[in-house]
Design a protein around this motif. Structure first.
Motif, PDB file in Angstrom:
ATOM      1  N   LYS A 190       0.852  -1.190   0.000  1.00  0.00           N
ATOM      2  CA  LYS A 190       0.000   0.000   0.000  1.00  0.00           C
ATOM      3  C   LYS A 190       0.886   1.237   0.000  1.00  0.00           C
ATOM      4  O   LYS A 190       2.089   1.178   0.299  1.00  0.00           O
ATOM      5  N   ILE A 191       0.273   2.358  -0.343  1.00  0.00           N
ATOM      6  CA  ILE A 191       0.943   3.649  -0.252  1.00  0.00           C
ATOM      7  C   ILE A 191       0.330   4.392   0.933  1.00  0.00           C
ATOM      8  O   ILE A 191      -0.884   4.611   0.982  1.00  0.00           O
ATOM      9  N   GLY A 192       1.158   4.735   1.904  1.00  0.00           N
ATOM     10  CA  GLY A 192       0.709   5.445   3.092  1.00  0.00           C
ATOM     11  C   GLY A 192       1.281   6.848   3.155  1.00  0.00           C
ATOM     12  O   GLY A 192       2.009   7.288   2.261  1.00  0.00           O
ATOM     13  N   TYR A 193       0.919   7.559   4.222  1.00  0.00           N
ATOM     14  CA  TYR A 193       1.378   8.934   4.452  1.00  0.00           C
ATOM     15  C   TYR A 193       1.017   9.856   3.293  1.00  0.00           C
ATOM     16  O   TYR A 193       1.825  10.694   2.868  1.00  0.00           O
ATOM     17  N   ILE A 194      -0.170   9.684   2.772  1.00  0.00           N
ATOM     18  CA  ILE A 194      -0.641  10.565   1.702  1.00  0.00           C
ATOM     19  C   ILE A 194      -1.228  11.806   2.360  1.00  0.00           C
ATOM     20  O   ILE A 194      -2.264  11.747   3.018  1.00  0.00           O
ATOM     21  N   SER A 195      -0.554  12.928   2.186  1.00  0.00           N
ATOM     22  CA  SER A 195      -0.990  14.186   2.784  1.00  0.00           C
ATOM     23  C   SER A 195      -1.278  15.187   1.674  1.00  0.00           C
ATOM     24  O   SER A 195      -1.351  14.831   0.495  1.00  0.00           O
ATOM     25  N   SER A 196      -1.406  16.464   2.033  1.00  0.00           N
ATOM     26  CA  SER A 196      -1.635  17.488   1.012  1.00  0.00           C
ATOM     27  C   SER A 196      -0.431  17.629   0.096  1.00  0.00           C
ATOM     28  O   SER A 196      -0.535  18.160  -1.015  1.00  0.00           O
ATOM     29  N   THR A 197       0.734  17.142   0.574  1.00  0.00           N
ATOM     30  CA  THR A 197       1.940  17.202  -0.260  1.00  0.00           C
ATOM     31  C   THR A 197       2.394  15.819  -0.706  1.00  0.00           C
ATOM     32  O   THR A 197       3.378  15.710  -1.446  1.00  0.00           O
ATOM     33  N   GLY A 198       1.734  14.791  -0.259  1.00  0.00           N
ATOM     34  CA  GLY A 198       2.105  13.430  -0.636  1.00  0.00           C
ATOM     35  C   GLY A 198       1.210  12.929  -1.746  1.00  0.00           C
ATOM     36  O   GLY A 198      -0.019  12.905  -1.598  1.00  0.00           O
ATOM     37  N   THR A 199       1.776  12.537  -2.860  1.00  0.00           N
ATOM     38  CA  THR A 199       0.973  12.140  -4.019  1.00  0.00           C
ATOM     39  C   THR A 199       1.495  10.848  -4.632  1.00  0.00           C
ATOM     40  O   THR A 199       2.640  10.457  -4.453  1.00  0.00           O
ATOM     41  N   ALA A 200       0.605  10.200  -5.371  1.00  0.00           N
ATOM     42  CA  ALA A 200       0.953   9.030  -6.179  1.00  0.00           C
ATOM     43  C   ALA A 200       0.410   9.280  -7.572  1.00  0.00           C
ATOM     44  O   ALA A 200      -0.783   9.529  -7.751  1.00  0.00           O
ATOM     45  N   THR A 201       1.289   9.209  -8.576  1.00  0.00           N
ATOM     46  CA  THR A 201       0.930   9.589  -9.944  1.00  0.00           C
ATOM     47  C   THR A 201       1.205   8.442 -10.903  1.00  0.00           C
ATOM     48  O   THR A 201       2.228   7.753 -10.800  1.00  0.00           O
ATOM     49  N   THR A 202       0.286   8.260 -11.836  1.00  0.00           N
ATOM     50  CA  THR A 202       0.493   7.251 -12.881  1.00  0.00           C
ATOM     51  C   THR A 202      -0.044   7.771 -14.202  1.00  0.00           C
ATOM     52  O   THR A 202      -0.755   8.794 -14.253  1.00  0.00           O
ATOM     53  N   THR A 203       0.287   7.058 -15.267  1.00  0.00           N
ATOM     54  CA  THR A 203      -0.246   7.360 -16.595  1.00  0.00           C
ATOM     55  C   THR A 203      -1.126   6.207 -17.046  1.00  0.00           C
ATOM     56  O   THR A 203      -0.693   5.052 -17.032  1.00  0.00           O
ATOM     57  N   ILE A 204      -2.360   6.529 -17.425  1.00  0.00           N
ATOM     58  CA  ILE A 204      -3.322   5.504 -17.833  1.00  0.00           C
ATOM     59  C   ILE A 204      -3.792   5.811 -19.250  1.00  0.00           C
ATOM     60  O   ILE A 204      -4.367   6.876 -19.514  1.00  0.00           O
ATOM     61  N   PRO A 205      -3.566   4.881 -20.176  1.00  0.00           N
ATOM     62  CA  PRO A 205      -4.077   5.083 -21.545  1.00  0.00           C
ATOM     63  C   PRO A 205      -5.583   4.842 -21.603  1.00  0.00           C
ATOM     64  O   PRO A 205      -6.106   3.926 -20.965  1.00  0.00           O
ATOM     65  N   ALA A 206      -6.272   5.675 -22.349  1.00  0.00           N
ATOM     66  CA  ALA A 206      -7.722   5.546 -22.492  1.00  0.00           C
ATOM     67  C   ALA A 206      -8.115   5.692 -23.948  1.00  0.00           C
ATOM     68  O   ALA A 206      -7.384   6.281 -24.751  1.00  0.00           O
ATOM     69  N   THR A 207      -9.282   5.169 -24.264  1.00  0.00           N
ATOM     70  CA  THR A 207      -9.849   5.307 -25.598  1.00  0.00           C
ATOM     71  C   THR A 207     -11.049   6.235 -25.523  1.00  0.00           C
ATOM     72  O   THR A 207     -12.018   5.947 -24.812  1.00  0.00           O
ATOM     73  N   VAL A 208     -10.979   7.342 -26.221  1.00  0.00           N
ATOM     74  CA  VAL A 208     -12.048   8.344 -26.196  1.00  0.00           C
ATOM     75  C   VAL A 208     -12.466   8.648 -27.625  1.00  0.00           C
ATOM     76  O   VAL A 208     -11.628   8.982 -28.464  1.00  0.00           O
ATOM     77  N   SER A 209     -13.752   8.536 -27.889  1.00  0.00           N
ATOM     78  CA  SER A 209     -14.256   8.791 -29.240  1.00  0.00           C
ATOM     79  C   SER A 209     -15.207   9.978 -29.295  1.00  0.00           C
ATOM     80  O   SER A 209     -15.719  10.311 -30.365  1.00  0.00           O
TER      81      SER A 209
END
Length: 669
Positions: free
Chosen positions: A541-560
């Motif tokens: 898990k990812i803990g200690y998520i605060s106003s300055t703590g973030t987890a970022t990813t890139t997700i491909p999507a299909t949009v028409s």
């Protein structure tokens, strides 16, 4: 609970169950087949009851017709006894407050056809603030025998002054040993008596009692006391969520006594309070004054307490409590539901906003597509042939409480209910989609199979361009993909020379993005490993998520979409065991925030309830390895790569510095 999160890694080598395993209740003695109902002195009279108060309110249970509806247990809470025991060590009553004595009180109640409830404490003193009164610690066998000689029917057993290792503090939310040991002593003492009594375990949710209380008693308090303020309802419901799987005949989670009738809530708030206590299967114990020298319950509150439909949901023979299904934090509403006997569903849509408004229940959120019958309990309405969704006006802090019968499972659309046909074209209306996607699966069932191969044409309101689908000879069912837009107003049009019986829609299965492997951390956020089978489904898990703590990813999507953006559904796996004990009286809500933003858009906040199914004090992981899941519909997805940021950017709720722990999310494209 920063310290709690830090301690979790210490136990990483230990085994922990990720999913709840309801325990067997103690030997079935015929008590509490359904949640107990009754009246208790505490909410209105605090620790200052007397004989006249109990007599007048008990008489009112009968005179008002409440006893006939099941409100039969009458419990005198704290304040009835004295500091010192008799010379033989027995408990006794305060003769000034109860001049006729407790045996006589029991006779009076039994004479009315009611049941006699007594309060005591698992410590050396009861919780009676400002007055010393003897508790039952070290006197369990003698006190159980005394209670039996008074012919009691129930015992509410509290948790004050109980921890010898810390010199018996009044209130101790972090005791040196589990409270279960002291409750087991009283269980043994009660079981040694000549007849069963209802045993109500009241240790305020310390040590996650759902895991052990069903083996010792019939009900267990899930959390700290209810308080006379509207915010208490949200706090208690957040703690009720992980208790739901343990509900069943003889074992009931106690959300605490009802404030209905105490003139602290509006009528709409009382309806919400009563409805949710009922469908979650909490004991329904009236805490308001029914009738005394100065007070009579209002007609509005009495009408709520006497609603036979709502009581019926609480007393339903199936005995399954409702659970939280969806929550829209920023929109200010949420959905609970659960099954009832007779193939029915009860659903509640809570309006947390301060204004009356129309709210909609999408039936698929509670597992349904159709209800042949619907009862809108507080709206006083009924409907037939409800397809996919139902809307109603809900007062500020009110609830849309619905009973749904003659039901069809979500995803199934028969032509007779959802379709219309001119012999060539069949159109299906009110088709639901949880996400906007071109990857839905549709199965089309024909009345008869074609004798030779043929084709049909299919289009939807989300994609009006027809697709041609081949139907092999002798095939009564074919499967294809199709496009739908998030919501409940999609249409599907099929051109075919064959008669269509029904269609079945399946959502995309989604792609899972694990916090540990698929996200980049910044600020205070850290990755933590969990014990065996903890932090499902990935073990981290990812803990200690605060106003300055973030987890970022890139997700491909299909949009028409011509607009270039679409709404997509995600399911978030989170962990929260920030139990509000000492903060109950103030801002404590048993919740934490988690926010998600897409492509730099405004973060969407989800305030998540407790997820812990293990002790916050003694278990490996301290309840911070138990995953729960809630869904969220997010706008702003574009074709191609999308930046998704999980954080605690919760400007509207600054009471929680730390966000919920994050395990991962499933993206439905």
């Amino acid at each position: 609970m920063l310290g709690t999160i830090l301690q979790a890694s210490f136990f990483s080598a230990f085994l922990v169950d990720a999913a709840p395993h309801p325990h067997h209740r103690r030997a079935d003695n015929g008590v509490a087949k359904t949640p107990p109902m009754g009246w208790n002195t505490y909410n209105h009279y605090s620790c200052y009851p007397n004989e006249s108060i109990v007599h007048s309110n008990a008489q009112a249970l009968v005179d008002l017709g409440l006893a006939d509806l099941g409100y039969t247990y009458v419990t005198t809470d704290c304040g009835w006894t004295v500091a010192d025991r008799l010379a033989n060590g027995s408990l006794t009553w305060d003769a000034t407050l109860f001049p006729s004595g407790f045996p006589a009180l029991g006779e009076f109640l039994h004479g009315l056809g009611l049941l006699f409830g007594v309060y005591e404490d698992a410590g050396i003193k009861t919780c009676s603030e400002g007055q010393d009164q003897a508790g039952s610690l070290y006197h369990e066998a003698q006190d159980a025998a005394t209670f039996m000689s008074w012919n009691i029917d129930s015992l509410k057993y509290d948790n004050c002054y109980s921890d010898a290792a810390t010199d018996y503090p009044n209130v101790d939310y972090t005791p040196s040993t589990s409270p279960s040991l002291r409750y087991a002593n009283m269980t043994k003492a009660l079981d040694a008596q000549s007849r069963p009594v209802l045993f109500q375990i009241c240790e305020w949710g310390v040590d996650f009692p759902a895991l052990w209380a069903p083996a010792l008693g019939n009900t267990w308090r899930i959390g700290n006391d209810i308080i006379p303020d509207w915010r208490t309802i949200f706090r208690i419901l957040n703690q009720a969520v992980p208790n739901q799987p343990y509900t069943g005949p003889g074992q009931w989670p106690d959300l605490d006594m009802l404030e209905v009738g105490n003139n602290v809530f509006t009528t709409a708030e009382e309806q919400t309070h009563f409805s949710l206590w009922a469908i979650i299967k909490s004991p329904l114990v009236i805490g308001g004054a029914l009738k005394d020298e100065y007070t009579s319950i209002s007609e509005a509150s009495l009408e709520i307490l006497m609603n036979e439909d709502v009581i019926g949901y609480n007393q339903d023979s199936l005995g399954v409590g409702a659970g939280l299904k969806r929550r829209w934090t920023e929109e200010g509403y949420e959905v609970w539901s659960g099954p009832l006997s007779g193939d029915r569903i009860v659903a509640a849509v809570i309006n947390w906003d301060d204004e009356e408004r129309d709210l909609t229940l999408d039936l698929p959120d509670v597992g349904l597509q159709y209800a042949g019958s619907l009862k809108d309990i507080w709206g006083g309405k009924s409907a037939e042939g409800v397809k996919t969704s139902y809307s109603g006006s809900v007062a500020a802090h009110g609830v849309l409480l619905l009973e749904l019968g003659d039901i069809i499972t979500a995803g199934t659309y028969s032509t007779s209910l959802f379709g219309s046909s001119d012999g060539i074209t069949t159109t299906f209306e009110s088709v639901y989609a949880n996400t906007t996607s071109s990857k839905y699966t549709v199965s089309i069932s024909f009345s008869t199979a074609p004798t030779k191969a043929t084709t049909i044409e299919l289009s939807t309101s989300a994609n009006t361009t027809s697709q041609t689908i081949k139907v092999p000879a002798s095939s009564k069912t074919i499967t294809s993909t199709l496009s739908l837009s998030a919501g409940s107003t999609n249409t599907i049009t099929i051109k075919s020379g064959m008669t269509i019986d029904s269609i079945t829609i399946e959502s995309p299965t989604g792609t899972y993005y694990a916090g540990q492997t698929d996200f980049t951390l910044a600020g205070s956020a850290v990755i933590e490993q969990c014990g065996t089978s903890g932090c499902a489904p990935v073990g981290y898990k990812i803990g200690y998520i605060s106003s300055t703590g973030t987890a970022t990813t890139t997700i491909p999507a299909t949009v028409s979409s011509a607009s270039g953006t679409e709404a997509k559904y995600i399911e978030i796996d989170y962990i929260n065991n920030d139990v509000a004990f000492s903060t109950t009286w103030d801002w404590g809500s048993n919740s934490r925030n988690i926010t998600v933003s897409v492509n730099g858009g405004d973060p969407v906040r989800l305030e998540v309830p407790l997820s812990g199914h293990h002790s916050e004090l003694y278990s490996p992981g301290l309840g911070w390895w138990d995953t729960a899941t809630l869904g969220l519909l997010l706008d702003g997805w574009v074709d191609g790569d999308n930046e998704v940021v999980v954080a605690n950017a919760a400007d509207t709720d600054v009471s929680e510095t730390w966000g919920a722990d994050f395990v991962g999310l499933r993206f439905f494209d």
